[in-house]
Design a protein around this motif. Structure first.
Motif, PDB file in Angstrom:
ATOM      1  N   PRO A 175     -33.671 -24.061  17.236  1.00 57.11           N
ATOM      2  CA  PRO A 175     -33.095 -24.640  18.189  1.00 57.11           C
ATOM      3  C   PRO A 175     -34.116 -23.531  19.122  1.00 57.11           C
ATOM      4  O   PRO A 175     -34.302 -23.708  20.503  1.00 57.11           O
ATOM      5  CB  PRO A 175     -32.182 -24.449  18.182  1.00 57.11           C
ATOM      6  N   PHE A 176     -35.304 -22.656  18.556  1.00 53.55           N
ATOM      7  CA  PHE A 176     -35.327 -21.717  19.598  1.00 53.55           C
ATOM      8  C   PHE A 176     -36.480 -22.015  19.751  1.00 53.55           C
ATOM      9  O   PHE A 176     -37.196 -21.219  20.249  1.00 53.55           O
ATOM     10  CB  PHE A 176     -35.329 -20.435  18.740  1.00 53.55           C
ATOM     11  N   LEU A 177     -37.240 -23.023  19.826  1.00 52.07           N
ATOM     12  CA  LEU A 177     -38.286 -23.581  19.518  1.00 52.07           C
ATOM     13  C   LEU A 177     -39.316 -25.257  20.400  1.00 52.07           C
ATOM     14  O   LEU A 177     -40.058 -25.241  20.268  1.00 52.07           O
ATOM     15  CB  LEU A 177     -39.342 -23.438  17.997  1.00 52.07           C
ATOM     16  N   VAL A 178     -37.746 -25.295  21.010  1.00 57.49           N
ATOM     17  CA  VAL A 178     -37.731 -26.531  21.634  1.00 57.49           C
ATOM     18  C   VAL A 178     -39.018 -26.502  22.405  1.00 57.49           C
ATOM     19  O   VAL A 178     -39.590 -27.620  23.002  1.00 57.49           O
ATOM     20  CB  VAL A 178     -36.535 -27.020  21.820  1.00 57.49           C
ATOM     21  N   ASN A 179     -38.613 -25.848  23.446  1.00 61.27           N
ATOM     22  CA  ASN A 179     -40.333 -24.495  24.373  1.00 61.27           C
ATOM     23  C   ASN A 179     -41.049 -24.605  24.218  1.00 61.27           C
ATOM     24  O   ASN A 179     -42.197 -24.579  24.505  1.00 61.27           O
ATOM     25  CB  ASN A 179     -39.393 -24.387  25.907  1.00 61.27           C
ATOM     26  N   ARG A 180     -41.161 -24.780  22.709  1.00 59.51           N
ATOM     27  CA  ARG A 180     -42.717 -24.328  22.413  1.00 59.51           C
ATOM     28  C   ARG A 180     -43.218 -25.423  20.861  1.00 59.51           C
ATOM     29  O   ARG A 180     -43.359 -25.047  20.023  1.00 59.51           O
ATOM     30  CB  ARG A 180     -42.343 -22.942  21.296  1.00 59.51           C
ATOM     31  N   PRO A 181     -43.592 -26.947  21.001  1.00 59.18           N
ATOM     32  CA  PRO A 181     -43.792 -27.610  20.023  1.00 59.18           C
ATOM     33  C   PRO A 181     -44.777 -27.412  19.525  1.00 59.18           C
ATOM     34  O   PRO A 181     -44.675 -27.659  18.412  1.00 59.18           O
ATOM     35  CB  PRO A 181     -44.134 -29.006  21.630  1.00 59.18           C
ATOM     36  N   ASP A 182     -45.781 -26.251  20.317  1.00 58.65           N
ATOM     37  CA  ASP A 182     -46.905 -26.342  19.307  1.00 58.65           C
ATOM     38  C   ASP A 182     -46.384 -24.993  18.170  1.00 58.65           C
ATOM     39  O   ASP A 182     -47.065 -25.242  17.281  1.00 58.65           O
ATOM     40  CB  ASP A 182     -48.112 -25.853  20.046  1.00 58.65           C
ATOM     41  N   ASP A 183     -45.474 -24.310  18.795  1.00 59.32           N
ATOM     42  CA  ASP A 183     -45.414 -23.448  17.849  1.00 59.32           C
ATOM     43  C   ASP A 183     -44.224 -23.607  16.434  1.00 59.32           C
ATOM     44  O   ASP A 183     -44.456 -23.648  15.483  1.00 59.32           O
ATOM     45  CB  ASP A 183     -44.570 -22.277  18.091  1.00 59.32           C
ATOM     46  N   TRP A 184     -43.258 -25.093  16.911  1.00 62.45           N
ATOM     47  CA  TRP A 184     -42.512 -25.650  16.221  1.00 62.45           C
ATOM     48  C   TRP A 184     -43.613 -26.442  15.120  1.00 62.45           C
ATOM     49  O   TRP A 184     -43.459 -26.379  13.805  1.00 62.45           O
ATOM     50  CB  TRP A 184     -41.742 -26.570  16.833  1.00 62.45           C
ATOM     51  N   SER A 185     -44.370 -26.965  15.525  1.00 63.26           N
ATOM     52  CA  SER A 185     -45.623 -28.092  14.603  1.00 63.26           C
ATOM     53  C   SER A 185     -46.165 -26.623  13.367  1.00 63.26           C
ATOM     54  O   SER A 185     -46.361 -27.223  12.381  1.00 63.26           O
ATOM     55  CB  SER A 185     -46.208 -28.821  15.803  1.00 63.26           C
ATOM     56  N   TYR A 186     -46.859 -25.675  14.404  1.00 62.58           N
ATOM     57  CA  TYR A 186     -46.814 -24.597  13.195  1.00 62.58           C
ATOM     58  C   TYR A 186     -46.015 -24.443  12.052  1.00 62.58           C
ATOM     59  O   TYR A 186     -46.466 -24.295  10.901  1.00 62.58           O
ATOM     60  CB  TYR A 186     -47.684 -23.262  13.992  1.00 62.58           C
ATOM     61  N   LEU A 187     -45.154 -24.191  12.699  1.00 65.97           N
ATOM     62  CA  LEU A 187     -44.003 -23.812  11.627  1.00 65.97           C
ATOM     63  C   LEU A 187     -43.834 -24.527  10.755  1.00 65.97           C
ATOM     64  O   LEU A 187     -43.551 -24.265   8.986  1.00 65.97           O
ATOM     65  CB  LEU A 187     -42.459 -23.770  12.453  1.00 65.97           C
ATOM     66  N   LEU A 188     -43.953 -26.281  11.168  1.00 71.62           N
ATOM     67  CA  LEU A 188     -43.929 -26.666   9.966  1.00 71.62           C
ATOM     68  C   LEU A 188     -44.712 -27.272   9.327  1.00 71.62           C
ATOM     69  O   LEU A 188     -44.778 -27.815   8.083  1.00 71.62           O
ATOM     70  CB  LEU A 188     -43.602 -28.598  11.226  1.00 71.62           C
ATOM     71  N   HIS A 189     -46.197 -27.011   9.643  1.00 69.91           N
ATOM     72  CA  HIS A 189     -47.472 -27.068   9.035  1.00 69.91           C
ATOM     73  C   HIS A 189     -47.270 -25.228   7.631  1.00 69.91           C
ATOM     74  O   HIS A 189     -47.302 -25.627   6.304  1.00 69.91           O
ATOM     75  CB  HIS A 189     -48.480 -26.708   8.934  1.00 69.91           C
ATOM     76  N   PHE A 190     -46.701 -24.724   8.165  1.00 65.91           N
ATOM     77  CA  PHE A 190     -46.650 -23.527   7.060  1.00 65.91           C
ATOM     78  C   PHE A 190     -45.755 -23.786   6.350  1.00 65.91           C
ATOM     79  O   PHE A 190     -46.094 -23.220   5.524  1.00 65.91           O
ATOM     80  CB  PHE A 190     -46.128 -22.044   8.080  1.00 65.91           C
ATOM     81  N   SER A 191     -44.643 -24.200   6.470  1.00 69.58           N
ATOM     82  CA  SER A 191     -43.593 -24.269   5.223  1.00 69.58           C
ATOM     83  C   SER A 191     -43.800 -25.542   4.400  1.00 69.58           C
ATOM     84  O   SER A 191     -43.306 -25.076   3.620  1.00 69.58           O
ATOM     85  CB  SER A 191     -42.023 -24.770   6.463  1.00 69.58           C
TER      86      SER A 191
END
Length: 331
Positions: A175-191
């Protein structure tokens, strides 16, 4: 408009020290209480108690939505097990009826309390002789794992598993990255990469057992004779022992102390307790897991702690830590 007359809902209350002295502490039979002060917040609320005999105790008020009663009873069982083993850790104190927890009705719901002895000495510091301190800490952690090898409890508690390290943090952070889509994509990649690497060890070969869960190199007091007494087992549970070791390396990275502390710590652990080569190889992976877990508990606890610190600066710094960890350990 008239104000409401019923009790207004709360998220997390602070129990009054005066009420604890009057209504709770007499049940533990520690004598006259000379002083009781709210000591610290965080995951739980801690009060420092001073008896008329000059003995210091610490009372923990568990937050109602942070730990279940079963979680708490498991932690208390761990400490009582270590006491029976003669391992230096703080000890829970039973009330006059022999119970190690005490329930009070707080505005937000039932709060469970537990009273503990004070760890002798002062908190370990690495300002002087960091390698020697790290060696001592690693040896003590090995002895802790030895003492906990035969631990069991009838009380259910969360496991330090991939859901705990990856899935739950991702859900809390999203919920804290809804306005940071690139960072959310990176987090999914990392995890996703982290999960793949841990499972490929393979994960079912890694040693599992009861862990402290927060052995950063701290959470222990050191006496002049060199004894380390451990406390704060709140993040512990059954899980990967490599994770328990990785937390120390994670903290070394945060404090720019890898060169000074890590190898002395690891060597002394291995001199005291056998560490399989695949468990050692897994440690860097669990350093990555610790970074992710750390962000997860911050976001998870934001309803109680507030969201002000979870700003762009916070996520810039923590996502940079993830990228550096990926470069060091997952590339």
């Amino acid at each position: 408009m008239k104000p409401p007359t019923d009790t207004f809902p709360t998220i997390a209350s602070i129990l009054a020290p005066e009420a604890l002295v009057k209504k709770v502490l007499p049940c533990f039979g520690i004598g006259v209480v000379k002083d009781c002060q709210f000591y610290s917040g965080g995951f739980n609320h801690t009060y420092r108690i001073l008896s008329s005999k000059g003995i210091t105790y610490y009372l923990r008020a568990y937050r109602s939505k942070w730990r279940t009663l079963a979680d708490i009873r498991y932690e208390l069982d761990v400490l009582n097990h270590l006491k029976r083993k003669g391992y230096p850790a703080i000890q829970p104190i039973p009330d006059k009826d022999g119970h190690y927890f005490y329930a009070v009705p707080a505005p937000e719901g039932t709060r469970y309390l537990a009273l503990f002895t004070e760890a002798p000495g002062g908190e370990i510091s690495y300002d002087n002789e960091p390698a020697e301190k790290a060696q001592r800490y690693g040896r003590a952690v090995a002895h802790m794992h030895n003492a906990l090898d035969d631990f069991s409890s009838p009380h259910l508690r969360f496991h330090l598993d991939l859901d705990h390290f990856i899935d739950q943090p991702i859900r809390n952070i999203q919920p804290f990255l809804v306005n940071r889509p690139d960072d959310w994509s990176y987090l999914l990649h990392f995890s996703g990469l982290l999960r793949q690497r841990i499972l490929a060890m393979p994960a079912d070969l890694l040693e599992q057992g009861t862990c402290h869960g927060d052995l950063q190199g701290y959470h222990a007091n050191l006496t002049p004779d060199g004894t380390l007494t451990f406390y704060d087992f709140d993040c512990g549970g059954y899980g990967f022992r490599a994770y328990d070791l990785a937390v120390f390396l994670w903290c070394c990275r945060l404090e720019d102390a890898v060169a000074a502390r890590w190898q002395p710590y690891l060597k002394s652990y291995q001199e005291t307790r056998h560490l399989h080569e695949w468990d050692e190889e897994a440690i860097p992976l669990f350093v990555c897991a610790r970074y992710l877990w750390h962000m997860g508990v911050h976001t998870q606890n934001s309803p109680d702690w507030g969201i002000d610190f979870l700003n762009d600066g916070y996520f810039n710094a923590h996502l940079n830590d993830l990228r550096q960890a990926e470069n060091d350990y997952l590339a």
